[in-house]
Design a protein around this motif. Structure first.
Motif, PDB file in Angstrom:
ATOM      1  N   ALA A  82       0.870  -0.930   0.133  1.00  0.00           N
ATOM      2  CA  ALA A  82      -0.083  -0.026  -0.059  1.00  0.00           C
ATOM      3  C   ALA A  82       0.810   1.352   0.328  1.00  0.00           C
ATOM      4  CB  ALA A  82      -0.568   0.320   1.409  1.00  0.00           C
ATOM      5  N   SER A  83       2.129   1.014  -0.232  1.00  0.00           N
ATOM      6  CA  SER A  83       3.131   2.570  -0.408  1.00  0.00           C
ATOM      7  C   SER A  83       2.722   3.096  -0.884  1.00  0.00           C
ATOM      8  CB  SER A  83       4.490   2.256  -0.493  1.00  0.00           C
ATOM      9  OG  SER A  83       4.606   1.323  -1.689  1.00  0.00           O
ATOM     10  N   ASP A  84       2.250   3.264  -2.055  1.00  0.00           N
ATOM     11  CA  ASP A  84       1.873   4.711  -3.163  1.00  0.00           C
ATOM     12  C   ASP A  84       0.485   5.520  -2.153  1.00  0.00           C
ATOM     13  OD1 ASP A  84      -0.767   2.355  -3.434  1.00  0.00           O
ATOM     14  OD2 ASP A  84      -0.768   2.806  -4.757  1.00  0.00           O
ATOM     15  N   GLN A  85      -0.907   4.890  -1.324  1.00  0.00           N
ATOM     16  CA  GLN A  85      -1.570   5.543  -0.328  1.00  0.00           C
ATOM     17  C   GLN A  85      -0.539   6.537   0.605  1.00  0.00           C
ATOM     18  OE1 GLN A  85      -4.413   3.247   1.326  1.00  0.00           O
ATOM     19  NE2 GLN A  85      -3.956   1.641  -0.451  1.00  0.00           N
ATOM     20  N   TYR A  86       0.660   6.386   1.032  1.00  0.00           N
ATOM     21  CA  TYR A  86       1.540   7.041   1.769  1.00  0.00           C
ATOM     22  C   TYR A  86       2.820   7.839   0.727  1.00  0.00           C
ATOM     23  CZ  TYR A  86      -0.438   3.798   4.567  1.00  0.00           C
ATOM     24  OH  TYR A  86      -1.744   3.001   4.813  1.00  0.00           O
ATOM     25  N   THR A  87       2.922   9.213   2.077  1.00  0.00           N
ATOM     26  CA  THR A  87       4.201   9.831   1.163  1.00  0.00           C
ATOM     27  C   THR A  87       5.436   8.843   1.570  1.00  0.00           C
ATOM     28  OG1 THR A  87       4.811  10.622   2.957  1.00  0.00           O
ATOM     29  CG2 THR A  87       3.052  12.106   2.001  1.00  0.00           C
ATOM     30  N   PRO A  88       6.579   9.213   0.726  1.00  0.00           N
ATOM     31  CA  PRO A  88       7.993   8.720   0.968  1.00  0.00           C
ATOM     32  C   PRO A  88       8.193   8.699   2.799  1.00  0.00           C
ATOM     33  CG  PRO A  88       8.384  10.132  -0.710  1.00  0.00           C
ATOM     34  CD  PRO A  88       6.733   9.582  -0.311  1.00  0.00           C
ATOM     35  N   ALA A  89       7.997  10.168   3.104  1.00  0.00           N
ATOM     36  CA  ALA A  89       8.495  10.622   4.470  1.00  0.00           C
ATOM     37  C   ALA A  89       6.938   9.312   5.241  1.00  0.00           C
ATOM     38  CB  ALA A  89       8.150  11.910   4.581  1.00  0.00           C
ATOM     39  N   GLU A  90       6.449   9.198   5.213  1.00  0.00           N
ATOM     40  CA  GLU A  90       4.770   8.733   5.722  1.00  0.00           C
ATOM     41  C   GLU A  90       5.485   7.017   5.619  1.00  0.00           C
ATOM     42  OE1 GLU A  90       1.059  10.512   6.020  1.00  0.00           O
ATOM     43  OE2 GLU A  90       1.503   9.254   4.126  1.00  0.00           O
ATOM     44  N   VAL A  91       5.963   6.293   4.849  1.00  0.00           N
ATOM     45  CA  VAL A  91       6.608   5.133   5.100  1.00  0.00           C
ATOM     46  C   VAL A  91       7.953   4.408   5.439  1.00  0.00           C
ATOM     47  CG1 VAL A  91       7.942   3.829   3.164  1.00  0.00           C
ATOM     48  CG2 VAL A  91       5.835   4.711   2.502  1.00  0.00           C
ATOM     49  N   GLN A  92       8.875   6.275   5.700  1.00  0.00           N
ATOM     50  CA  GLN A  92      10.089   5.690   6.454  1.00  0.00           C
ATOM     51  C   GLN A  92       9.789   6.059   7.685  1.00  0.00           C
ATOM     52  OE1 GLN A  92      13.021   5.368   5.405  1.00  0.00           O
ATOM     53  NE2 GLN A  92      14.189   5.199   7.219  1.00  0.00           N
ATOM     54  N   THR A  93       9.315   6.918   8.444  1.00  0.00           N
ATOM     55  CA  THR A  93       8.265   7.134   9.442  1.00  0.00           C
ATOM     56  C   THR A  93       7.960   5.589   9.713  1.00  0.00           C
ATOM     57  OG1 THR A  93       7.843   9.577   9.319  1.00  0.00           O
ATOM     58  CG2 THR A  93       6.779   8.046  11.285  1.00  0.00           C
ATOM     59  N   TYR A  94       6.706   4.932   9.117  1.00  0.00           N
ATOM     60  CA  TYR A  94       6.503   3.465   9.982  1.00  0.00           C
ATOM     61  C   TYR A  94       7.482   2.780   9.255  1.00  0.00           C
ATOM     62  CZ  TYR A  94       3.530  -0.577   9.980  1.00  0.00           C
ATOM     63  OH  TYR A  94       3.828  -1.329  10.765  1.00  0.00           O
ATOM     64  N   ARG A  95       8.682   2.689   8.749  1.00  0.00           N
ATOM     65  CA  ARG A  95       9.616   1.347   8.981  1.00  0.00           C
ATOM     66  C   ARG A  95      10.886   1.787   9.718  1.00  0.00           C
ATOM     67  NH1 ARG A  95      11.654  -1.487   4.970  1.00  0.00           N
ATOM     68  NH2 ARG A  95       9.906  -0.888   2.545  1.00  0.00           N
ATOM     69  N   THR A  96      10.763   2.893  10.650  1.00  0.00           N
ATOM     70  CA  THR A  96      11.979   3.102  11.867  1.00  0.00           C
ATOM     71  C   THR A  96      10.867   3.919  12.983  1.00  0.00           C
ATOM     72  OG1 THR A  96      11.560   5.809  11.015  1.00  0.00           O
ATOM     73  CG2 THR A  96      13.777   4.264  10.207  1.00  0.00           C
ATOM     74  N   HIS A  97       9.406   3.416  12.960  1.00  0.00           N
ATOM     75  CA  HIS A  97       8.948   4.134  14.061  1.00  0.00           C
ATOM     76  C   HIS A  97       9.090   3.282  15.577  1.00  0.00           C
ATOM     77  CE1 HIS A  97       5.794   0.664  13.256  1.00  0.00           C
ATOM     78  NE2 HIS A  97       5.404   1.043  14.499  1.00  0.00           N
ATOM     79  N   THR A  98       9.484   1.848  14.953  1.00  0.00           N
ATOM     80  CA  THR A  98      10.225   0.954  16.527  1.00  0.00           C
ATOM     81  C   THR A  98      11.197   1.697  17.310  1.00  0.00           C
ATOM     82  OG1 THR A  98      10.561  -0.360  14.849  1.00  0.00           O
ATOM     83  CG2 THR A  98       8.545  -1.018  15.445  1.00  0.00           C
ATOM     84  N   SER A  99      12.104   2.259  16.470  1.00  0.00           N
ATOM     85  CA  SER A  99      13.595   2.174  16.789  1.00  0.00           C
ATOM     86  C   SER A  99      13.653   3.678  17.544  1.00  0.00           C
ATOM     87  CB  SER A  99      14.661   2.001  15.673  1.00  0.00           C
ATOM     88  OG  SER A  99      14.691   0.462  15.121  1.00  0.00           O
ATOM     89  N   VAL A 100      13.171   4.829  17.151  1.00  0.00           N
ATOM     90  CA  VAL A 100      12.585   6.120  17.068  1.00  0.00           C
ATOM     91  C   VAL A 100      11.891   5.780  18.123  1.00  0.00           C
ATOM     92  CG1 VAL A 100      12.175   8.566  16.287  1.00  0.00           C
ATOM     93  CG2 VAL A 100      12.979   6.700  14.625  1.00  0.00           C
ATOM     94  N   GLY A 101      11.264   5.070  18.462  1.00  0.00           N
ATOM     95  CA  GLY A 101       9.870   5.269  19.700  1.00  0.00           C
ATOM     96  C   GLY A 101      10.478   4.649  20.992  1.00  0.00           C
ATOM     97  N   GLY A 102      11.876   3.888  20.787  1.00  0.00           N
ATOM     98  CA  GLY A 102      12.201   2.802  21.613  1.00  0.00           C
ATOM     99  C   GLY A 102      13.996   3.419  22.062  1.00  0.00           C
ATOM    100  N   GLN A 103      14.019   4.844  21.727  1.00  0.00           N
ATOM    101  CA  GLN A 103      15.258   5.760  21.563  1.00  0.00           C
ATOM    102  C   GLN A 103      14.311   6.757  22.800  1.00  0.00           C
ATOM    103  OE1 GLN A 103      16.502   7.054  17.475  1.00  0.00           O
ATOM    104  NE2 GLN A 103      18.022   4.819  17.951  1.00  0.00           N
ATOM    105  N   LEU A 104      13.282   7.805  22.333  1.00  0.00           N
ATOM    106  CA  LEU A 104      12.437   8.846  22.659  1.00  0.00           C
ATOM    107  C   LEU A 104      11.709   7.706  24.673  1.00  0.00           C
ATOM    108  CD1 LEU A 104       9.826   9.655  20.055  1.00  0.00           C
ATOM    109  CD2 LEU A 104      11.971  10.903  21.082  1.00  0.00           C
ATOM    110  N   VAL A 105      11.693   6.942  24.612  1.00  0.00           N
ATOM    111  CA  VAL A 105      10.927   6.033  25.966  1.00  0.00           C
ATOM    112  C   VAL A 105      12.743   6.439  26.697  1.00  0.00           C
ATOM    113  CG1 VAL A 105      10.465   4.158  27.038  1.00  0.00           C
ATOM    114  CG2 VAL A 105       9.148   5.083  24.696  1.00  0.00           C
ATOM    115  N   ARG A 106      13.793   5.588  26.331  1.00  0.00           N
ATOM    116  CA  ARG A 106      14.845   5.530  26.629  1.00  0.00           C
ATOM    117  C   ARG A 106      14.753   7.203  27.022  1.00  0.00           C
ATOM    118  NH1 ARG A 106      15.760   1.438  23.651  1.00  0.00           N
ATOM    119  NH2 ARG A 106      16.626   2.900  22.048  1.00  0.00           N
ATOM    120  N   ALA A 107      15.167   8.453  26.682  1.00  0.00           N
ATOM    121  CA  ALA A 107      14.879   9.434  27.010  1.00  0.00           C
ATOM    122  C   ALA A 107      14.435   9.800  28.732  1.00  0.00           C
ATOM    123  CB  ALA A 107      15.876  10.265  25.757  1.00  0.00           C
TER     124      ALA A 107
END
Length: 170
Positions: A82-107
């Motif tokens: 379904a990648s055509d339904q999302y912007t490239p930035a949204e796709v990238q956000t989804y791909r990294t949301h677990t790692s970025v979220g974990g980093q934010l929580v650790r802060a």
């Protein structure tokens, strides 16, 4: 799922859920919190600390995703289809949301340990097909395992196309 079919009380409760597609992230997060704490309780992991960790992870696991529809995506395969339904930035956000979220929580030192791991591991799969690290069952933490089951069940429930009050086809 077979147990859900056999439990009239739980089945009736699930029928009452409000499937609010405009506020999917909030509905999903609340449902994951309830389900994960219920699973932990049924496993006799009843402690305020466990419930706090699971509830915090529920509220924070998708915090970097803003698109309500994107938050309902379960796998990278589903995202790619379904990648055509999302912007490239949204796709990238989804791909990294677990790692970025974990980093934010650790802060935040106020957030108990393990919450970061739960956030990071919530898209892992026991067979290693999940993301971001492709962990197998023996590398996924016990609390993350509970969370993953609750997360997947919540997504299944909220993706139903039926109206509130109607039977859920499980």
């Amino acid at each position: 799922i077979a147990s859900l079919k056999k439990s009239p009380k739980l089945s009736n409760l699930l029928k009452l859920l409000d499937r609010d597609t405009e506020h999917y992230i909030a509905s999903h997060s609340q449902l994951v919190a309830h389900l994960s704490c219920t699973i932990a309780s049924q496993m006799e992991w009843r402690s305020d600390t466990t419930f706090q960790k699971l509830s915090l992870a529920s509220m924070m696991h998708d915090m970097t995703i803003k698109n309500q529809k994107l938050a309902a995506v379960s796998t990278i395969t589903e995202l790619e289809a379904a990648s055509d339904q999302y912007t490239p930035a949204e796709v990238q956000t989804y791909r990294t949301h677990t790692s970025v979220g974990g980093q934010l929580v650790r802060a935040f030192e106020e957030i108990p340990s393990d919450v970061d791991s739960i956030v990071e591991e919530h898209h892992e799969r026991p067979d290693g097909s999940g993301f971001p690290r492709g962990l197998t069952h023996n590398r996924i933490s016990p609390l993350s395992s509970i969370f993953i089951v609750a997360h997947d069940l919540a997504q299944f429930i909220l993706k139903q196309d039926q109206l509130p009050g109607q039977p859920i086809d499980i």
